[in-house]
Design a protein around this motif. Structure first.
Motif, PDB file in Angstrom:
ATOM      1  N   GLN A 312       0.852  -0.582   0.130  1.00  0.00           N
ATOM      2  CA  GLN A 312       0.164   0.654  -0.468  1.00  0.00           C
ATOM      3  C   GLN A 312       1.212   1.272  -0.123  1.00  0.00           C
ATOM      4  O   GLN A 312       2.466   1.352   0.786  1.00  0.00           O
ATOM      5  CB  GLN A 312      -1.012   0.398   1.162  1.00  0.00           C
ATOM      6  CG  GLN A 312      -0.204  -0.163   2.945  1.00  0.00           C
ATOM      7  CD  GLN A 312      -1.350  -0.625   3.510  1.00  0.00           C
ATOM      8  OE1 GLN A 312      -1.828  -2.136   3.254  1.00  0.00           O
ATOM      9  NE2 GLN A 312      -1.402  -0.165   4.882  1.00  0.00           N
ATOM     10  N   ILE A 313       0.303   2.533  -0.793  1.00  0.00           N
ATOM     11  CA  ILE A 313       0.853   3.898  -0.407  1.00  0.00           C
ATOM     12  C   ILE A 313       0.186   5.111  -0.386  1.00  0.00           C
ATOM     13  O   ILE A 313      -1.023   5.022  -0.272  1.00  0.00           O
ATOM     14  CB  ILE A 313       1.675   3.850  -2.567  1.00  0.00           C
ATOM     15  CG1 ILE A 313       0.485   3.488  -3.135  1.00  0.00           C
ATOM     16  CG2 ILE A 313       2.209   2.298  -3.036  1.00  0.00           C
ATOM     17  CD1 ILE A 313       0.697   3.982  -4.545  1.00  0.00           C
ATOM     18  N   PRO A 314       0.972   5.929   0.264  1.00  0.00           N
ATOM     19  CA  PRO A 314       0.203   6.499   1.007  1.00  0.00           C
ATOM     20  C   PRO A 314      -0.068   7.257  -0.498  1.00  0.00           C
ATOM     21  O   PRO A 314       1.244   7.790  -1.118  1.00  0.00           O
ATOM     22  CB  PRO A 314       1.362   7.262   2.086  1.00  0.00           C
ATOM     23  CG  PRO A 314       2.556   7.251   0.877  1.00  0.00           C
ATOM     24  CD  PRO A 314       2.858   6.094  -0.049  1.00  0.00           C
ATOM     25  N   GLN A 315      -1.266   8.554  -0.249  1.00  0.00           N
ATOM     26  CA  GLN A 315      -1.680   9.776  -1.143  1.00  0.00           C
ATOM     27  C   GLN A 315      -1.061  10.681  -1.757  1.00  0.00           C
ATOM     28  O   GLN A 315      -0.871  11.150  -2.449  1.00  0.00           O
ATOM     29  CB  GLN A 315      -3.432   9.541  -0.804  1.00  0.00           C
ATOM     30  CG  GLN A 315      -4.029  10.776  -1.619  1.00  0.00           C
ATOM     31  CD  GLN A 315      -4.207   9.947  -2.839  1.00  0.00           C
ATOM     32  OE1 GLN A 315      -4.625   8.847  -3.123  1.00  0.00           O
ATOM     33  NE2 GLN A 315      -3.544  10.392  -4.304  1.00  0.00           N
ATOM     34  N   ARG A 316      -0.408  10.993  -0.558  1.00  0.00           N
ATOM     35  CA  ARG A 316       0.403  12.357  -1.068  1.00  0.00           C
ATOM     36  C   ARG A 316       1.776  11.724  -1.912  1.00  0.00           C
ATOM     37  O   ARG A 316       1.776  13.286  -2.576  1.00  0.00           O
ATOM     38  CB  ARG A 316       1.614  12.924   0.743  1.00  0.00           C
ATOM     39  CG  ARG A 316       2.061  12.154   0.928  1.00  0.00           C
ATOM     40  CD  ARG A 316       2.967  12.529   2.750  1.00  0.00           C
ATOM     41  NE  ARG A 316       3.224  11.951   3.547  1.00  0.00           N
ATOM     42  CZ  ARG A 316       2.902  10.399   3.826  1.00  0.00           C
ATOM     43  NH1 ARG A 316       2.116  10.221   3.662  1.00  0.00           N
ATOM     44  NH2 ARG A 316       4.212  10.079   4.815  1.00  0.00           N
ATOM     45  N   ALA A 317       1.627  11.019  -2.115  1.00  0.00           N
ATOM     46  CA  ALA A 317       3.785   9.810  -2.967  1.00  0.00           C
ATOM     47  C   ALA A 317       3.332  10.031  -4.267  1.00  0.00           C
ATOM     48  O   ALA A 317       3.213  10.988  -5.047  1.00  0.00           O
ATOM     49  CB  ALA A 317       3.877   8.904  -2.420  1.00  0.00           C
ATOM     50  N   ASP A 319       0.060  12.103  -4.873  1.00  0.00           N
ATOM     51  CA  ASP A 319      -0.376  13.736  -5.243  1.00  0.00           C
ATOM     52  C   ASP A 319       1.093  14.272  -5.696  1.00  0.00           C
ATOM     53  O   ASP A 319       1.001  15.305  -6.548  1.00  0.00           O
ATOM     54  CB  ASP A 319      -1.249  14.637  -3.992  1.00  0.00           C
ATOM     55  CG  ASP A 319      -2.303  13.544  -4.008  1.00  0.00           C
ATOM     56  OD1 ASP A 319      -2.636  13.103  -4.307  1.00  0.00           O
ATOM     57  OD2 ASP A 319      -2.920  13.330  -2.863  1.00  0.00           O
ATOM     58  N   GLN A 320       2.594  14.190  -5.103  1.00  0.00           N
ATOM     59  CA  GLN A 320       3.148  14.643  -5.501  1.00  0.00           C
ATOM     60  C   GLN A 320       4.621  14.721  -6.272  1.00  0.00           C
ATOM     61  O   GLN A 320       5.869  15.089  -6.748  1.00  0.00           O
ATOM     62  CB  GLN A 320       4.184  14.916  -4.002  1.00  0.00           C
ATOM     63  CG  GLN A 320       3.570  15.478  -2.872  1.00  0.00           C
ATOM     64  CD  GLN A 320       4.587  15.273  -1.443  1.00  0.00           C
ATOM     65  OE1 GLN A 320       5.294  15.086  -2.089  1.00  0.00           O
ATOM     66  NE2 GLN A 320       4.263  15.174  -0.482  1.00  0.00           N
ATOM     67  N   GLY A 321       3.516  13.478  -6.660  1.00  0.00           N
ATOM     68  CA  GLY A 321       4.668  12.886  -7.670  1.00  0.00           C
ATOM     69  C   GLY A 321       5.840  11.950  -7.938  1.00  0.00           C
ATOM     70  O   GLY A 321       6.727  12.076  -9.049  1.00  0.00           O
ATOM     71  N   LEU A 322       5.655  10.855  -6.584  1.00  0.00           N
ATOM     72  CA  LEU A 322       7.787  11.019  -6.740  1.00  0.00           C
ATOM     73  C   LEU A 322       7.081   9.535  -6.774  1.00  0.00           C
ATOM     74  O   LEU A 322       8.132   9.084  -7.499  1.00  0.00           O
ATOM     75  CB  LEU A 322       7.440  10.319  -4.976  1.00  0.00           C
ATOM     76  CG  LEU A 322       7.606  12.313  -4.214  1.00  0.00           C
ATOM     77  CD1 LEU A 322       6.681  11.850  -2.380  1.00  0.00           C
ATOM     78  CD2 LEU A 322       8.544  13.452  -4.348  1.00  0.00           C
ATOM     79  N   ILE A 323       5.588   9.134  -6.596  1.00  0.00           N
ATOM     80  CA  ILE A 323       5.726   8.030  -7.552  1.00  0.00           C
ATOM     81  C   ILE A 323       4.091   7.735  -8.887  1.00  0.00           C
ATOM     82  O   ILE A 323       3.481   8.700  -8.098  1.00  0.00           O
ATOM     83  CB  ILE A 323       5.136   6.357  -6.461  1.00  0.00           C
ATOM     84  CG1 ILE A 323       4.569   6.702  -5.467  1.00  0.00           C
ATOM     85  CG2 ILE A 323       6.723   6.636  -5.691  1.00  0.00           C
ATOM     86  CD1 ILE A 323       4.195   5.513  -4.718  1.00  0.00           C
TER      87      ILE A 323
END
Length: 741
Positions: A312-317, A319-323
């Motif tokens: 599972q991945i964080p939504q902010r990652a 939204d920030q274009g990290l992934i």
């Protein structure tokens, strides 16, 4: 001559007393038909066949009209003669296409599952993940690369992997007690979908033969006893998906048959980091039967699976274009697991209306899983990856005596009584801090679990006119033993507990097309052995109190409607704590809801169904506004349309919907709902079937599983609590070819 004249006179006057109709049901090959329905249209009395095909129908008189029915066979109607009542009869049913008019609403507490059998047989499951979705109101989600047991939602529960749903396969438990990844962990991937004959289920804690984890309900999968034809199939599609499957009829005589089944499944999945997923399943089944006397089934199966997971991945990652949506923070997650099972089922007719059913099983299971829920929250250098491992041996047995023709003070009734046990020996049950699945940094928990559950239950069914009353009781004994291997000294602790679970169900069936029911009962779910001994035996087996009030109606031969009002109160809710590897008590909860459903078959080749479920779920010990139960769904829907039968074109389209739901106690973080549609298209010609399978037909961007989690990324100064999710499968096309021989 005098006796003949008297009998004729009594017949003419319609005064011959009601008697017991006895007999057995078989198919055209002479094999016994189990759980077929027998319904007396004249009196409203009903019965069903046991595993050997025998039945007894009390209160039967000359000229009564009797229906003999089972799904997949043409219903037979017989007007009873005097000779039918004098000697046991044999009824032979002929195979027929699946139809709703084969369903008769006899007074059984699991009547709804008979209707869902039509869903299963008109549109068989296509994958092991889809098995549980056939239960109305049950939603599943995967969040670890396809090899981990699915997360389950039912009746306003986030069941996690099985804490509040008892799951069995031909009576063998699937739920794992005191599992390394959480209490009740239920991995169904060892079941090959094509081997399933039907799905029996019940909602609520109302069934005496179901014990631990039966709070929101139970699901029992029944496997095929034999094969009509052998077949092989191959499947290929997007994301490097390949599946090879075969079922082979190796023995088929009047008294003996056997078949083998195998499955190999490979896929990389839609993720940026390939899943490298592989699973192999093997199953062999041997059946020996003397029609109407006894049946012995021996089943052996093996399952093994390995996978890498993006987790599972964080939504902010995102939204920030990290992934991207299908990216990963730690793509070294994953695991491996295997299970080997040996099961014996034996059924024997031991006299008129009496039968004895016995089953025994032994299973070896191992499990290793690597997860990273919080990334760099606790360890800013190595990360927070955890490893969970166990090596388990499980064994058990159950024996049930059934008497369909009992008498007490002149009152006819039926009853059953059963005893059984389950023993789990879990070695090296551990939770560890790991790095890249290779380095063991620290052990947080490490020990051996031994857990014994022995039980007895009994129930009766009293019929009075159009009413059926079913009192029942269940008694469970548990012993929990734990050896802590992290202790420098020998540290063994034990606890014991007994659970008493009464049930009482009432069914009113004025006609074969109408049923009203009131179900009441107490169930329970056990806690993890590690928590049990740590808490000194407190909160071991919290009870669940349930009530269902509902109806099933059949206003037309091919239209069935159902509706239920229900409520369920739990003495203690359990929540899985991933980074601690245990299940924690979290207070009392109350749920209430309404369920409605409809199944309609206007034409033999057209079948339509839909189910909707609304639940109000709250914690009773929290203040208003902070009493939400995280991830508890309040509204779900599922349904579909199937067209075609036999040769030529056929297909189906199915949907599932889950509403937005609170992800934490004050609803400040919301898990987004979704609406996803799947479809199939098949063309059959002689022994060949060519098919297309599409998951997520409209390429919806949806989150399959979601959690409110506090985490920290590598370059963040502080942690953030927000939605962490596993993305749902995008448009996913596969082709399939099957040949029968």
């Amino acid at each position: 001559m005098k006796n003949i004249i008297v009998a004729i006179a009594m017949l003419f006057m319609g005064t011959i007393a009601a008697q017991n109709l006895k007999g057995k049901l078989v198919n055209e090959t002479g094999s016994s038909l189990e759980d077929a329905g027998i319904f007396n249209k004249s009196s409203g009395q009903h019965s069903h066949t046991d595993a050997t095909g025998h039945f007894v129908l009390d209160g039967t008189a000359v000229k009564d009209t009797i229906y003999f029915s089972i799904l997949g066979y043409a219903t037979k109607i017989r007007v009873i003669s005097q000779s039918d009542l004098q000697n046991p009869i044999t009824i032979t049913l002929e195979e027929s296409s699946i139809s709703l008019d084969q369903v008769v609403l006899v007074s059984k507490v699991d009547a709804l599952s008979k209707l869902v059998d039509v869903d299963v047989k008109t549109n068989p499951v296509k994958s092991s993940q889809e098995i549980l979705r056939k239960v109305p109101g049950l939603i599943i989600g995967q969040h670890a690369g396809g090899g981990k047991a699915e997360q389950i939602f039912l009746r306003g529960f986030d069941v996690d992997h099985g804490t509040d749903v008892a799951i069995n396969v031909d009576g063998m438990p699937v739920n794992m007690v005191s599992h390394a990844h959480g209490q009740g962990y239920a991995d169904l991937h060892f079941v090959i979908p094509e081997t399933i004959e039907n799905i029996n289920f019940g909602k609520g804690p109302f069934y005496a033969d179901q014990g631990n984890f039966n709070t929101s309900g139970y699901v029992n999968l029944k496997l095929r006893k034999s094969l009509d034809k052998s077949f092989v199939s191959t499947e290929a599609g997007q994301f490097g998906t390949r599946r090879f499957m075969g079922m082979f009829n190796v023995l088929d005589t009047r008294h003996k048959n056997a078949f083998l089944a195998s499955e190999l499944y490979l896929t990389d999945g839609p993720f940026d980091s390939p899943q490298n997923f592989n699973r192999i399943n093997l199953l062999g089944r041997y059946r020996y039967a003397i029609p109407g006397e006894q049946e012995l089934i021996f089943t052996a199966s093996h399952f093994s699976s390995k996978w890498d997971a993006s987790g599972q991945i964080p939504q902010r990652a995102v939204d920030q274009g990290l992934i991207g949506r299908f990216g990963a923070i730690d793509d070294t997650e994953g695991g491996q697991t295997s299970r080997t099972n040996f099961v014996i089922n034996h059924s024997k007719n031991i006299g008129t209306g009496k039968s004895l059913n016995t089953m025994a099983y032994a299973s070896h299971y191992d499990f290793e899983l690597f997860s990273n829920f919080t990334f760099f929250l606790d360890d800013a250098i190595n990360g927070d990856q955890i490893g969970q491992f166990e090596d388990r041996f499980m064994a058990g047995a159950k024996s049930v005596f059934q008497n369909n023709l009992a008498s007490l003070g002149g009152l006819d009734f039926s009853y059953n009584a059963g005893i059984g046990f389950r023993y789990d020996n879990v070695d090296d049950n551990q939770l560890s801090h790991t790095l890249n699945r290779q380095v063991l940094l620290e052990r947080f928990a490490f020990g051996d679990v031994d857990e014994l559950n022995s039980y007895a239950f009994a129930g009766a069914s009293f019929k009075s006119g159009e009413f059926t009353f079913e009192p029942a009781v269940r008694l469970d004994y548990f012993r929990f033993d734990y050896i802590d291997k992290l202790s420098t000294k020998y540290n063994s602790r034990s606890e014991e507990k007994v659970a008493f679970s009464p049930k009482f169900n009432t069914i009113y069936s004025p006609t074969e097309s109408t049923q009203f029911f009131l179900k009441t009962g107490i169930g329970f779910h056990s806690n993890d052995t590690r928590v049990v001994v740590a808490n000194g035996g407190e909160e071991i087996l919290p009870a669940a109190y349930g009530v269902d009030l509902g109806t099933i109606l059949k206003p037309m031969e091919k239209l069935v409607l159902n509706a239920t009002l229900w409520t369920l109160f739990l003495e203690q809710e359990f929540v899985y704590v991933g980074d601690a590897g245990v299940v924690e008590p979290s207070g009392k909860t109350e749920r209430m809801g309404i369920e409605v459903g409809a199944r309609y078959q206007p034409l033999d080749w057209l079948y339509i169904y839909s189910d909707a479920n609304y639940t109000h779920a709250r914690s009773t010990e929290a203040i208003g506004g902070e009493d939400y139960i995280p991830l508890a769904p309040d509204f779900t829907m599922a349904g579909g349309i199937t067209v075609g039968e036999g040769q030529g074109l056929s297909g189906s389209i199915n949907y599932r919907y889950i509403d937005d739901r609170p992800a934490n106690e004050d609803n400040s973080i919301v898990a987004e709902g979704y609406f996803v549609t799947d479809a199939t298209l098949n063309y059959s010609l002689n022994n060949w079937t060519f098919g297309l399978i599409v998951e997520n037909l409209f390429d919806t961007a949806w989150n399959e599983t979601q959690f409110a989690t506090e985490s920290r990324l590598l370059n963040e100064a502080a942690s953030v609590e927000e939605i962490h999710f596993t993305p749902g499968t995008p448009f996913y096309l596969r082709g399939k070819v099957t040949v029968n021989f």
